[in-house]
Scaffold this motif. Structure first.
Motif, PDB file in Angstrom:
ATOM      1  N   CYS A 150     -64.370 -46.577  34.199  1.00  0.00           N
ATOM      2  CA  CYS A 150     -63.922 -46.878  32.834  1.00  0.00           C
ATOM      3  C   CYS A 150     -64.861 -46.194  31.843  1.00  0.00           C
ATOM      4  N   GLY A 151     -66.129 -46.608  31.828  1.00  0.00           N
ATOM      5  CA  GLY A 151     -67.137 -45.887  31.076  1.00  0.00           C
ATOM      6  C   GLY A 151     -67.624 -44.692  31.880  1.00  0.00           C
ATOM      7  N   VAL A 152     -67.739 -43.544  31.241  1.00  0.00           N
ATOM      8  CA  VAL A 152     -68.062 -42.294  31.938  1.00  0.00           C
ATOM      9  C   VAL A 152     -69.568 -42.133  32.099  1.00  0.00           C
ATOM     10  N   GLY A 153     -69.999 -41.846  33.324  1.00  0.00           N
ATOM     11  CA  GLY A 153     -71.404 -41.631  33.614  1.00  0.00           C
ATOM     12  C   GLY A 153     -71.813 -40.177  33.463  1.00  0.00           C
ATOM     13  N   TYR A 154     -73.088 -39.907  33.699  1.00  0.00           N
ATOM     14  CA  TYR A 154     -73.623 -38.565  33.494  1.00  0.00           C
ATOM     15  C   TYR A 154     -73.005 -37.531  34.430  1.00  0.00           C
ATOM     16  N   ASP A 155     -72.762 -37.880  35.682  1.00  0.00           N
ATOM     17  CA  ASP A 155     -72.219 -36.896  36.616  1.00  0.00           C
ATOM     18  C   ASP A 155     -70.803 -36.487  36.238  1.00  0.00           C
ATOM     19  N   ARG A 156     -69.974 -37.438  35.873  1.00  0.00           N
ATOM     20  CA  ARG A 156     -68.592 -37.120  35.521  1.00  0.00           C
ATOM     21  C   ARG A 156     -68.505 -36.418  34.170  1.00  0.00           C
ATOM     22  N   ALA A 157     -69.355 -36.784  33.234  1.00  0.00           N
ATOM     23  CA  ALA A 157     -69.357 -36.093  31.946  1.00  0.00           C
ATOM     24  C   ALA A 157     -69.759 -34.632  32.127  1.00  0.00           C
ATOM     25  N   ALA A 158     -70.777 -34.381  32.955  1.00  0.00           N
ATOM     26  CA  ALA A 158     -71.219 -33.006  33.198  1.00  0.00           C
ATOM     27  C   ALA A 158     -70.135 -32.188  33.876  1.00  0.00           C
ATOM     28  N   ALA A 159     -69.398 -32.809  34.805  1.00  0.00           N
ATOM     29  CA  ALA A 159     -68.341 -32.094  35.515  1.00  0.00           C
ATOM     30  C   ALA A 159     -67.200 -31.713  34.591  1.00  0.00           C
ATOM     31  N   ALA A 160     -66.999 -32.488  33.525  1.00  0.00           N
ATOM     32  CA  ALA A 160     -65.911 -32.221  32.592  1.00  0.00           C
ATOM     33  C   ALA A 160     -66.257 -31.135  31.578  1.00  0.00           C
ATOM     34  N   GLY A 161     -67.547 -30.810  31.438  1.00  0.00           N
ATOM     35  CA  GLY A 161     -67.929 -29.710  30.565  1.00  0.00           C
ATOM     36  C   GLY A 161     -68.368 -30.138  29.180  1.00  0.00           C
ATOM     37  N   PRO A 162     -68.630 -29.156  28.301  1.00  0.00           N
ATOM     38  CA  PRO A 162     -69.194 -29.415  26.971  1.00  0.00           C
ATOM     39  C   PRO A 162     -68.391 -30.389  26.118  1.00  0.00           C
ATOM     40  N   SER A 163     -67.095 -30.394  26.240  1.00  0.00           N
ATOM     41  CA  SER A 163     -66.288 -31.295  25.420  1.00  0.00           C
ATOM     42  C   SER A 163     -66.579 -32.751  25.723  1.00  0.00           C
ATOM     43  N   ALA A 164     -67.057 -33.030  26.942  1.00  0.00           N
ATOM     44  CA  ALA A 164     -67.350 -34.407  27.335  1.00  0.00           C
ATOM     45  C   ALA A 164     -68.812 -34.781  27.123  1.00  0.00           C
ATOM     46  N   THR A 165     -69.677 -33.805  26.955  1.00  0.00           N
ATOM     47  CA  THR A 165     -71.109 -34.092  26.872  1.00  0.00           C
ATOM     48  C   THR A 165     -71.672 -34.000  25.456  1.00  0.00           C
ATOM     49  N   ARG A 166     -70.866 -33.589  24.498  1.00  0.00           N
ATOM     50  CA  ARG A 166     -71.381 -33.379  23.140  1.00  0.00           C
ATOM     51  C   ARG A 166     -72.031 -34.636  22.571  1.00  0.00           C
ATOM     52  N   PHE A 167     -71.376 -35.777  22.711  1.00  0.00           N
ATOM     53  CA  PHE A 167     -71.909 -37.023  22.177  1.00  0.00           C
ATOM     54  C   PHE A 167     -72.236 -38.032  23.276  1.00  0.00           C
ATOM     55  N   HIS A 168     -72.032 -37.658  24.528  1.00  0.00           N
ATOM     56  CA  HIS A 168     -72.256 -38.590  25.635  1.00  0.00           C
ATOM     57  C   HIS A 168     -73.750 -38.843  25.835  1.00  0.00           C
ATOM     58  N   ARG A 169     -74.113 -40.125  25.872  1.00  0.00           N
ATOM     59  CA  ARG A 169     -75.507 -40.495  26.122  1.00  0.00           C
ATOM     60  C   ARG A 169     -75.552 -41.968  26.508  1.00  0.00           C
ATOM     61  N   ILE A 170     -76.348 -42.297  27.507  1.00  0.00           N
ATOM     62  CA  ILE A 170     -76.559 -43.690  27.913  1.00  0.00           C
ATOM     63  C   ILE A 170     -78.045 -43.985  27.743  1.00  0.00           C
ATOM     64  N   PRO A 171     -78.447 -44.451  26.574  1.00  0.00           N
ATOM     65  CA  PRO A 171     -79.884 -44.615  26.304  1.00  0.00           C
ATOM     66  C   PRO A 171     -80.560 -45.665  27.167  1.00  0.00           C
ATOM     67  N   ARG A 172     -79.896 -46.813  27.391  1.00  0.00           N
ATOM     68  CA  ARG A 172     -80.549 -47.919  28.062  1.00  0.00           C
ATOM     69  C   ARG A 172     -79.562 -48.759  28.862  1.00  0.00           C
ATOM     70  N   VAL A 173     -80.051 -49.301  29.941  1.00  0.00           N
ATOM     71  CA  VAL A 173     -79.404 -50.407  30.639  1.00  0.00           C
ATOM     72  C   VAL A 173     -80.422 -51.538  30.662  1.00  0.00           C
TER      73      VAL A 173
END
Length: 245
Positions: free
Chosen positions: A147-170
């Protein structure tokens, strides 16, 4: 000597997720993240924007500060100007989150909330997570549904998915985690007092990066503790959402 409770450490840890965020919209989901966001606003992140969850901007006490029309809210949501803190029924080592179902999507063993806004949240603005009960059932090797996209899947999708993607803390009831590793896998940042690295590893369903010298989560200052106990949560709601040490 004042004894700081586990719940109060969790509030501080959640508040720290918004440190140095500047003028962004905080969207905390749940009592502990909400207390953290309000505490951050009252102390080290005074430019943080809080809402009533509908159409108003409010201060840390709920007083009216302004109007947030829907079009403006969407602009903030899709441009990296919001920092959400969500929950997770499952979370894996790269930060993929599941709140939809347990078991195969075609025939799940349990239906949960559904995907809701998790994909757009994670791709369009920073998203942190709050987990009140740290266990191998939540921290899993592979989520049953993304549901929420993690770092591996965002990277696989390319720049359009990583522009604002960030998970600062758990933040969990055991400690604080980030993804500041070469492969963007979860790392233990701090332990809440009374917790050991061994206990965290035992409660985590995947290999976790952790050093032998992992520090403890910082305690609240006297001012922060007073704000938590006397201003933000005098009824002690926090203790009903986080167990004792």
């Amino acid at each position: 000597m004042t004894v700081v409770t586990r719940a109060e450490y969790c509030v501080i840890a959640c508040a720290e997720a918004w440190r140095d965020n500047g003028e962004v919209l905080a969207s905390p989901m749940g009592p502990i993240p909400s207390l953290g966001a309000r505490l951050a606003r009252l102390t080290f992140s005074p430019d943080l924007l809080l809402t009533d969850g509908e159409a108003l901007l409010v201060d840390a006490d709920g007083g009216l500060e302004g109007w947030l029309p829907y079009r403006r809210h969407l602009t903030m949501v899709t441009g990296g100007r919001r920092h959400v803190m969500m929950g997770a029924s499952q979370l894996d080592r790269h930060g993929n989150q599941n709140i939809s179902c347990i078991g195969p999507w075609e025939q799940p063993a349990r239906q949960l909330l559904g995907v809701r806004g998790a994909p757009s949240n994670t791709l369009n603005n920073p998203v942190s997570y709050w987990i009140p009960r740290h266990s191998p059932r939540v921290f899993v090797e592979r989520v049953d549904m993304v549901c929420g996209v993690g770092y591996d899947r965002a990277a696989a999708a390319g720049p359009s998915a990583t522009r604002f993607h960030r998970i600062p803390r758990v933040v969990s009831d055991l400690g604080v985690f980030d993804f500041d590793t070469p492969d963007r896998s979860m790392r233990l940042v701090s332990l809440h007092p009374g917790v050991t690295v061994a206990r965290v590893r035992e409660a985590t369903g995947f290999e976790l990066t952790a050093g032998a010298d992992t520090p403890f989560t910082r305690p609240p200052t006297a001012t922060e503790l007073r704000l938590i106990r006397e201003t933000l949560d005098p009824d002690g709601v926090r203790d009903r959402h986080v167990g004792a040490a």
